[in-house]
Motif scaffolding. Structure first.
Motif, short mmCIF file in Angstrom:
data_model
loop_
_atom_site.label_atom_id
_atom_site.label_comp_id
_atom_site.label_asym_id
_atom_site.label_seq_id
_atom_site.Cartn_x
_atom_site.Cartn_y
_atom_site.Cartn_z
N TYR A 10 30.53 -18.09 -18.59
CA TYR A 10 29.22 -18.74 -18.65
C TYR A 10 28.99 -19.80 -17.57
O TYR A 10 27.84 -20.16 -17.30
CB TYR A 10 29.02 -19.39 -20.02
N TRP A 15 24.73 -15.18 -14.18
CA TRP A 15 24.15 -14.73 -15.45
C TRP A 15 23.23 -13.55 -15.21
O TRP A 15 22.66 -13.38 -14.13
CB TRP A 15 23.36 -15.87 -16.10
N ALA A 20 18.20 -14.68 -18.80
CA ALA A 20 17.98 -15.99 -18.16
C ALA A 20 16.50 -16.26 -17.94
O ALA A 20 16.01 -17.38 -18.19
CB ALA A 20 18.74 -16.05 -16.83
N ALA A 23 14.94 -16.96 -21.21
CA ALA A 23 15.29 -18.33 -21.61
C ALA A 23 14.44 -19.35 -20.86
O ALA A 23 14.01 -20.36 -21.43
CB ALA A 23 16.78 -18.59 -21.35
N ALA A 24 14.15 -19.08 -19.57
CA ALA A 24 13.29 -19.97 -18.80
C ALA A 24 11.88 -19.98 -19.39
O ALA A 24 11.22 -21.03 -19.42
CB ALA A 24 13.24 -19.52 -17.34
N CYS A 91 20.86 -27.49 -10.58
CA CYS A 91 21.24 -26.50 -9.57
C CYS A 91 22.57 -26.87 -8.90
O CYS A 91 23.45 -26.02 -8.72
CB CYS A 91 20.16 -26.39 -8.50
N GLY A 230 17.94 -27.99 -17.40
CA GLY A 230 18.01 -26.63 -17.93
C GLY A 230 17.42 -25.62 -16.98
O GLY A 230 18.02 -24.54 -16.75
N PHE A 231 16.27 -25.93 -16.40
CA PHE A 231 15.66 -25.02 -15.42
C PHE A 231 16.59 -24.81 -14.23
O PHE A 231 16.74 -23.69 -13.72
CB PHE A 231 14.32 -25.58 -14.93
N LEU A 234 19.47 -22.49 -15.04
CA LEU A 234 19.02 -21.10 -15.19
C LEU A 234 18.74 -20.45 -13.84
O LEU A 234 19.19 -19.32 -13.59
CB LEU A 234 17.77 -21.05 -16.06
N ARG A 237 22.26 -20.13 -11.75
CA ARG A 237 23.26 -19.21 -12.30
C ARG A 237 22.75 -17.77 -12.36
O ARG A 237 23.52 -16.83 -12.20
CB ARG A 237 23.68 -19.66 -13.70
N ALA A 238 21.44 -17.59 -12.57
CA ALA A 238 20.88 -16.23 -12.61
C ALA A 238 20.23 -15.85 -11.29
O ALA A 238 19.71 -14.74 -11.18
CB ALA A 238 19.87 -16.11 -13.75
N THR A 310 11.29 -21.68 -6.62
CA THR A 310 12.57 -21.75 -7.32
C THR A 310 13.70 -21.28 -6.41
O THR A 310 14.80 -21.85 -6.42
CB THR A 310 12.54 -20.88 -8.59
#
Length: 402
Positions: A10, A15, A20, A23-24, A91, A230-231, A234, A237-238, A310
Motif C-alpha cells: 500500500y 495503486w 483510487a 476514492a478521489a 505527493c 489525501g488527494f 491518491l 500513488r495511482a 494533477t
C-alpha cells in the motif's frame, strides 16, 4: 497483516487507478460538504500569480477577475491554498515512500518549450472556463453544472488535436544509448530506499500534524489541508493524470483511466446530490462559449505540455524538472487570462446563464440526466476502444504478406 506486507502493498507499490479515482471522487464529495467548495487548484495558482505581481507593484486587486475569485489573504489563510499545500505534502510523502524521487532534467530544449507553452495555453483555457480538469470536469460535473459538460466535451476534442500535433516529426527526439561503466550497488539502493521511506514518514507526520493543529483554531482550513494530503497520496500513488487518460485513449486505445474517471464522477454525483439536498450550495458557472473555448485550449495545452493540473503536481515533486516548467506556464497562463478577463467576460462568460441541471430538470430529473450523460460517456469510451483495436487489427491484416 504484517507491517512488511502493508508497507510494500500500500505504500511502495503503485495503486490501481480504478479504486483510487473512485476514492478521489468520494473524498472530493466530503471536501465539498465540509468546506463548501469543490476540489480545484488553478484558481489558487491564479491568485499566486496575482500576488506575485502585487509584490512587483502591480495593483492586481483592481482587476475584475481577482475581484471575482477574491485575492485577499494568503495561501495560508485560504481554503484552496491550504488544500494545495496538503496536496504537495501528500505527493512528496508518497513519492518518498516508494523511493520515486529523483532529479530528472528535460531531454531537450523542445521539451522545455512544450512544457511552458502548453502550460500557458492550459492555464489560460482553464481559467477562461472557470476550472481545470477538476473544477470544470471531475468535480464540476458532479456539481450538476452544465458548463462542466461543455468543458468536458471540448477538452476531449482539444486533446485529440493535441495528440495529433505532438506526433509531428518536430517533437520526436532521437534515442540515445549511454554506456554505463558499472552498475549501482544493490546495498546502496536498499539503504537509500530505507532512508527515503523514513523521510517520507516524517513529511507525512509533519503535514498531518500541521493540519490537525490548524483544525483546532480554524477547522475548515485544517480539514482542507487534511483532504489535500489525501488527494496528494491518491494522485501520486495511482499516477492519476487526465492528460494520460485522453492521450492514451486517442493514441494507444487504452481507456482504463478514462473509465475510472467516469466511475469516480458517478460516485461523487450522488454524494454531492445529498449535500445539496441538505442545503449546501452547488458551485455553478456560466454555460457560455468560455467553457467551450476554454476546454479546447485546455485539452490541447495539457497534451502539448504533457500533464494536467494533477499530473504536473505529483510529477514535479517526484523531481521531474519538465513539470516545474509546466507549473510555471500554468501560473503565467492563468494570470494572463485574469488580465484580459474584463474584455472577454461580457461576450464569452458573464452574459450567459449559469445552468444548474437540478434546477432545470428538478432534483431527481437533474440527477438522472447526469447519470444518463455519464452512461453515454462510458459507452462512447467503450465504443472508441473497440473501434480502435478493430481498426488496428484490420490494418495489420492488410500489411501482412500474401
Amino acid at each position: 497483516m504484517s507491517w512488511h506486507y502493508f508497507k510494500h502493498t500500500y505504500l511502495i507499490k503503485f495503486w490501481a487507478p480504478m479504486p483510487a479515482v473512485i476514492a478521489a471522487g468520494v473524498l472530493s464529495t466530503y471536501y465539498f460538504g465540509l468546506t463548501g467548495t469543490f476540489w480545484a487548484v488553478t484558481g489558487e495558482f491564479t491568485r499566486w500569480g496575482g500576488q506575485l505581481l502585487q509584490l512587483a507593484g502591480v495593483h492586481t486587486e483592481e482587476w475584475g477577475y481577482f475581484k471575482l475569485i477574491h485575492l485577499e489573504g494568503s495561501p495560508l489563510t485560504r481554503i484552496d491554498g491550504m488544500m494545495i499545500i496538503g496536496m504537495f505534502g501528500g505527493c512528496f510523502a508518497a513519492a518518498l515512500w516508494a523511493n520515486n524521487v529523483k532529479l530528472r532534467l528535460p531531454r531537450s530544449r523542445i521539451r522545455i518549450v512544450q512544457a511552458v507553452a502548453g502550460g500557458i495555453i492550459a492555464g489560460f483555457g482553464a481559467r477562461l472556463a472557470m476550472g481545470c480538469n477538476l473544477a470544470a470536469f471531475f468535480t464540476g460535473i458532479p456539481q450538476f453544472s452544465l458548463h462542466a459538460w461543455f468543458f468536458a466535451v471540448a477538452t476531449a476534442v482539444g486533446t485529440w488535436f493535441g495528440a495529433r500535433f505532438t506526433l509531428l516529426p518536430m517533437f520526436r527526439l532521437p534515442v540515445k544509448l549511454e554506456k554505463v561503466s558499472a552498475a549501482s550497488s544493490p546495498t546502496q539502493q536498499v539503504d537509500r530506499a530505507r532512508r527515503r521511506f523514513r523521510l517520507g514518514v516524517a513529511v507525512f507526520v509533519a503535514i498531518v500534524g500541521w493540519a490537525l493543529l490548524t483544525a483546532f483554531q480554524q477547522p475548515k482550513l485544517g480539514l482542507a489541508m487534511l483532504c489535500g494530503v489525501g488527494f496528494g497520496l491518491l494522485i501520486e500513488r495511482a499516477q492519476i493524470c487526465f492528460t494520460s487518460a485522453f492521450r492514451d485513449m486517442w493514441i494507444t486505445g487504452r481507456t482504463h483511466m478514462a473509465k475510472a474517471i467516469v466511475f469516480g464522477m458517478a460516485v461523487s454525483a450522488i454524494g454531492i446530490y445529498s449535500y445539496v439536498q441538505l442545503g449546501v450550495e452547488a458551485k455553478i458557472m456560466w454555460a457560455g462559449p468560455n467553457a467551450v473555448i476554454g476546454g479546447l485550449l485546455f485539452g490541447f495545452g495539457i497534451v502539448l505540455a504533457g500533464g494536467c493540473e494533477t499530473g504536473w503536481m505529483y510529477r514535479a515533486v517526484e523531481g521531474q524538472v519538465h513539470f516545474w516548467w509546466v507549473g510555471l506556464g500554468n501560473v503565467i497562463g492563468s494570470t494572463l487570462l485574469a488580465y484580459y478577463w474584463d474584455d472577454l467576460a461580457p461576450s464569452l462568460a458573464t452574459g450567459w446563464d449559469k445552468v444548474n441541471l437540478l434546477n432545470t430538470f428538478g432534483p431527481l430529473g437533474g440527477l438522472l440526466m447526469t447519470y444518463g450523460l455519464l452512461l453515454t460517456a462510458l459507452l462512447l469510451i467503450v465504443g472508441w476502444e473497440k473501434y480502435f483495436f478493430r481498426r488496428r487489427t484490420s490494418l495489420q491484416t492488410l500489411k501482412e504478406p500474401v
